[in-house]
Scaffold this motif. Sequence first.
Motif, PDB file in Angstrom:
ATOM      1  N   GLY A 116       0.430  -1.150   0.246  1.00 20.85           N
ATOM      2  CA  GLY A 116      -0.088  -0.261  -0.056  1.00 20.85           C
ATOM      3  C   GLY A 116       1.154   1.742  -0.456  1.00 20.85           C
ATOM      4  O   GLY A 116       0.776   2.577   0.387  1.00 20.85           O
ATOM      5  N   LEU A 117       2.361   1.324  -0.233  1.00 18.62           N
ATOM      6  CA  LEU A 117       3.040   2.266  -0.883  1.00 18.62           C
ATOM      7  C   LEU A 117       2.943   2.546  -2.266  1.00 18.62           C
ATOM      8  O   LEU A 117       3.250   1.930  -3.061  1.00 18.62           O
ATOM      9  CB  LEU A 117       4.166   2.054  -0.072  1.00 18.62           C
ATOM     10  CG  LEU A 117       4.751   3.226   1.014  1.00 18.62           C
ATOM     11  CD1 LEU A 117       4.549   3.837   1.270  1.00 18.62           C
ATOM     12  CD2 LEU A 117       6.124   2.889   0.718  1.00 18.62           C
ATOM     13  N   SER A 118       2.759   3.542  -2.473  1.00 20.81           N
ATOM     14  CA  SER A 118       3.082   4.070  -3.941  1.00 20.81           C
ATOM     15  C   SER A 118       4.709   3.892  -4.403  1.00 20.81           C
ATOM     16  O   SER A 118       5.584   3.388  -3.913  1.00 20.81           O
ATOM     17  CB  SER A 118       3.220   5.588  -3.994  1.00 20.81           C
ATOM     18  OG  SER A 118       4.447   6.414  -3.057  1.00 20.81           O
ATOM     19  N   ILE A 119       4.698   3.473  -5.725  1.00 20.96           N
ATOM     20  CA  ILE A 119       6.043   2.947  -6.257  1.00 20.96           C
ATOM     21  C   ILE A 119       7.063   4.547  -6.390  1.00 20.96           C
ATOM     22  O   ILE A 119       7.668   3.702  -6.157  1.00 20.96           O
ATOM     23  CB  ILE A 119       5.782   2.723  -8.172  1.00 20.96           C
ATOM     24  CG1 ILE A 119       5.198   0.987  -8.933  1.00 20.96           C
ATOM     25  CG2 ILE A 119       6.896   2.903  -8.646  1.00 20.96           C
ATOM     26  CD1 ILE A 119       4.628   1.599  -9.672  1.00 20.96           C
ATOM     27  N   THR A 153       6.117   0.596   7.951  1.00 18.71           N
ATOM     28  CA  THR A 153       6.248   0.551   6.696  1.00 18.71           C
ATOM     29  C   THR A 153       6.804  -0.391   6.405  1.00 18.71           C
ATOM     30  O   THR A 153       7.504  -1.019   5.366  1.00 18.71           O
ATOM     31  CB  THR A 153       6.549   1.740   5.653  1.00 18.71           C
ATOM     32  OG1 THR A 153       5.705   2.869   5.649  1.00 18.71           O
ATOM     33  CG2 THR A 153       7.352   1.699   4.172  1.00 18.71           C
ATOM     34  N   LEU A 154       8.437  -0.576   7.253  1.00 14.80           N
ATOM     35  CA  LEU A 154       9.227  -1.367   7.471  1.00 14.80           C
ATOM     36  C   LEU A 154       8.700  -2.666   7.423  1.00 14.80           C
ATOM     37  O   LEU A 154       9.132  -4.133   7.378  1.00 14.80           O
ATOM     38  CB  LEU A 154      10.309  -1.202   8.541  1.00 14.80           C
ATOM     39  CG  LEU A 154      11.594  -1.794   8.314  1.00 14.80           C
ATOM     40  CD1 LEU A 154      12.259  -1.477   6.683  1.00 14.80           C
ATOM     41  CD2 LEU A 154      12.550  -0.981   9.436  1.00 14.80           C
ATOM     42  N   LEU A 187       8.700   3.706  -2.717  1.00 12.85           N
ATOM     43  CA  LEU A 187       9.487   2.925  -2.625  1.00 12.85           C
ATOM     44  C   LEU A 187      10.535   3.125  -4.269  1.00 12.85           C
ATOM     45  O   LEU A 187      11.468   2.335  -3.518  1.00 12.85           O
ATOM     46  CB  LEU A 187       8.523   1.194  -3.475  1.00 12.85           C
ATOM     47  CG  LEU A 187       7.039   1.096  -2.638  1.00 12.85           C
ATOM     48  CD1 LEU A 187       6.793  -0.344  -3.152  1.00 12.85           C
ATOM     49  CD2 LEU A 187       8.086   0.369  -1.367  1.00 12.85           C
ATOM     50  N   SER A 188      10.335   3.372  -4.414  1.00  7.17           N
ATOM     51  CA  SER A 188      11.961   3.603  -5.501  1.00  7.17           C
ATOM     52  C   SER A 188      12.327   4.640  -5.356  1.00  7.17           C
ATOM     53  O   SER A 188      14.158   4.282  -4.601  1.00  7.17           O
ATOM     54  CB  SER A 188      11.331   4.120  -6.640  1.00  7.17           C
ATOM     55  OG  SER A 188      12.560   5.247  -7.322  1.00  7.17           O
ATOM     56  N   VAL A 189      12.505   5.735  -4.119  1.00 14.02           N
ATOM     57  CA  VAL A 189      12.549   6.467  -2.985  1.00 14.02           C
ATOM     58  C   VAL A 189      13.466   5.870  -1.957  1.00 14.02           C
ATOM     59  O   VAL A 189      15.005   5.892  -2.015  1.00 14.02           O
ATOM     60  CB  VAL A 189      12.559   7.108  -2.453  1.00 14.02           C
ATOM     61  CG1 VAL A 189      12.771   8.242  -1.181  1.00 14.02           C
ATOM     62  CG2 VAL A 189      12.172   8.585  -3.318  1.00 14.02           C
ATOM     63  N   LEU A 190      13.236   4.342  -1.545  1.00 15.24           N
ATOM     64  CA  LEU A 190      13.877   3.905  -0.536  1.00 15.24           C
ATOM     65  C   LEU A 190      14.932   3.037  -1.427  1.00 15.24           C
ATOM     66  O   LEU A 190      15.940   3.206  -1.178  1.00 15.24           O
ATOM     67  CB  LEU A 190      12.584   2.672  -0.220  1.00 15.24           C
ATOM     68  CG  LEU A 190      13.303   1.740   0.413  1.00 15.24           C
ATOM     69  CD1 LEU A 190      13.391   2.628   1.980  1.00 15.24           C
ATOM     70  CD2 LEU A 190      12.226   1.170   1.616  1.00 15.24           C
ATOM     71  N   ALA A 236       5.814  -3.342   7.233  1.00 14.26           N
ATOM     72  CA  ALA A 236       4.581  -4.184   5.563  1.00 14.26           C
ATOM     73  C   ALA A 236       5.846  -4.561   4.626  1.00 14.26           C
ATOM     74  O   ALA A 236       5.304  -5.860   4.166  1.00 14.26           O
ATOM     75  CB  ALA A 236       4.211  -2.879   4.743  1.00 14.26           C
ATOM     76  N   ILE A 237       6.743  -4.363   4.797  1.00 14.92           N
ATOM     77  CA  ILE A 237       8.017  -4.551   3.109  1.00 14.92           C
ATOM     78  C   ILE A 237       8.455  -5.768   3.877  1.00 14.92           C
ATOM     79  O   ILE A 237       8.266  -6.787   2.895  1.00 14.92           O
ATOM     80  CB  ILE A 237       8.673  -3.459   3.012  1.00 14.92           C
ATOM     81  CG1 ILE A 237       8.114  -2.290   2.250  1.00 14.92           C
ATOM     82  CG2 ILE A 237      10.119  -3.727   2.499  1.00 14.92           C
ATOM     83  CD1 ILE A 237       9.024  -0.642   2.292  1.00 14.92           C
ATOM     84  N   CYS A 238       9.006  -5.787   4.941  1.00  8.65           N
ATOM     85  CA  CYS A 238       9.518  -6.812   5.333  1.00  8.65           C
ATOM     86  C   CYS A 238       8.623  -8.338   5.384  1.00  8.65           C
ATOM     87  O   CYS A 238       8.568  -9.326   5.338  1.00  8.65           O
ATOM     88  CB  CYS A 238      10.175  -7.103   6.928  1.00  8.65           C
ATOM     89  SG  CYS A 238      11.938  -5.863   6.404  1.00  8.65           S
ATOM     90  N   ASP A 239       7.270  -7.579   5.461  1.00  6.85           N
ATOM     91  CA  ASP A 239       6.410  -8.882   5.401  1.00  6.85           C
ATOM     92  C   ASP A 239       5.826  -9.835   3.898  1.00  6.85           C
ATOM     93  O   ASP A 239       5.910 -10.613   3.667  1.00  6.85           O
ATOM     94  CB  ASP A 239       5.252  -8.198   6.275  1.00  6.85           C
ATOM     95  CG  ASP A 239       4.137  -9.320   6.661  1.00  6.85           C
ATOM     96  OD1 ASP A 239       5.276 -10.400   7.513  1.00  6.85           O
ATOM     97  OD2 ASP A 239       2.678  -9.545   6.132  1.00  6.85           O
ATOM     98  N   ALA A 240       5.910  -8.340   3.291  1.00  4.23           N
ATOM     99  CA  ALA A 240       5.632  -9.013   1.185  1.00  4.23           C
ATOM    100  C   ALA A 240       7.036  -9.649   1.260  1.00  4.23           C
ATOM    101  O   ALA A 240       6.208 -10.347   0.928  1.00  4.23           O
ATOM    102  CB  ALA A 240       5.330  -7.391   0.917  1.00  4.23           C
ATOM    103  N   LEU A 241       8.145  -9.074   1.742  1.00  5.85           N
ATOM    104  CA  LEU A 241       9.041  -9.551   1.247  1.00  5.85           C
ATOM    105  C   LEU A 241      10.073 -11.727   1.721  1.00  5.85           C
ATOM    106  O   LEU A 241      10.627 -11.976   1.779  1.00  5.85           O
ATOM    107  CB  LEU A 241      10.654  -9.093   1.066  1.00  5.85           C
ATOM    108  CG  LEU A 241      10.207  -8.052  -0.190  1.00  5.85           C
ATOM    109  CD1 LEU A 241      11.198  -6.975   0.058  1.00  5.85           C
ATOM    110  CD2 LEU A 241      10.322  -8.305  -1.193  1.00  5.85           C
ATOM    111  N   ASP A 242       8.978 -11.085   3.370  1.00  6.88           N
ATOM    112  CA  ASP A 242       9.612 -12.708   3.884  1.00  6.88           C
ATOM    113  C   ASP A 242      11.110 -11.891   4.191  1.00  6.88           C
ATOM    114  O   ASP A 242      11.644 -13.763   4.513  1.00  6.88           O
ATOM    115  CB  ASP A 242       8.756 -13.339   3.389  1.00  6.88           C
ATOM    116  CG  ASP A 242       8.848 -14.903   4.317  1.00  6.88           C
ATOM    117  OD1 ASP A 242       8.845 -14.892   5.211  1.00  6.88           O
ATOM    118  OD2 ASP A 242       9.702 -15.976   3.455  1.00  6.88           O
TER     119      ASP A 242
END
Length: 78
Positions: free
Chosen positions: A32-35, A53-54, A38-41, A56-62
Motif C-alpha cells: 500500500g505504498l506508492s511506486i 512501512t518497514l 518505494l523507488s526513493v527507498l 509491511a515491506i519485510c512481511d511482503a518480502l518474507d
Amino acid sequence: MPDELSGGIHCQLDELLEERQMTLTRLSELVGLSIVNLSVLKNDRARAIRFSTLYAICDALDCEVGQLLVKIPDHANS
C-alpha cells in the motif's frame, strides 16, 4: 560538512525483489505504498522510514529488517 548519510544505510530492495522474482509494482500493491516512495527507498534516497512501512515491506518480502537495510562502513575507517 560531509553528507551525514554517506557511509550510512543501504537498502537492498532491488536484490530482494530480484531474488523473489517480484516487481516494484507488485510490492507497491502488497504494502500500500506508492511506486515513487518505494523507488526513493530502493535508490537510497530515503531519509526516514516508518516502522509500519518497514514491517509491511519485510512481511511482503518474507525477510528480516537486516536483510533489507544494511550498514555501509564509514570510509574514514577504511
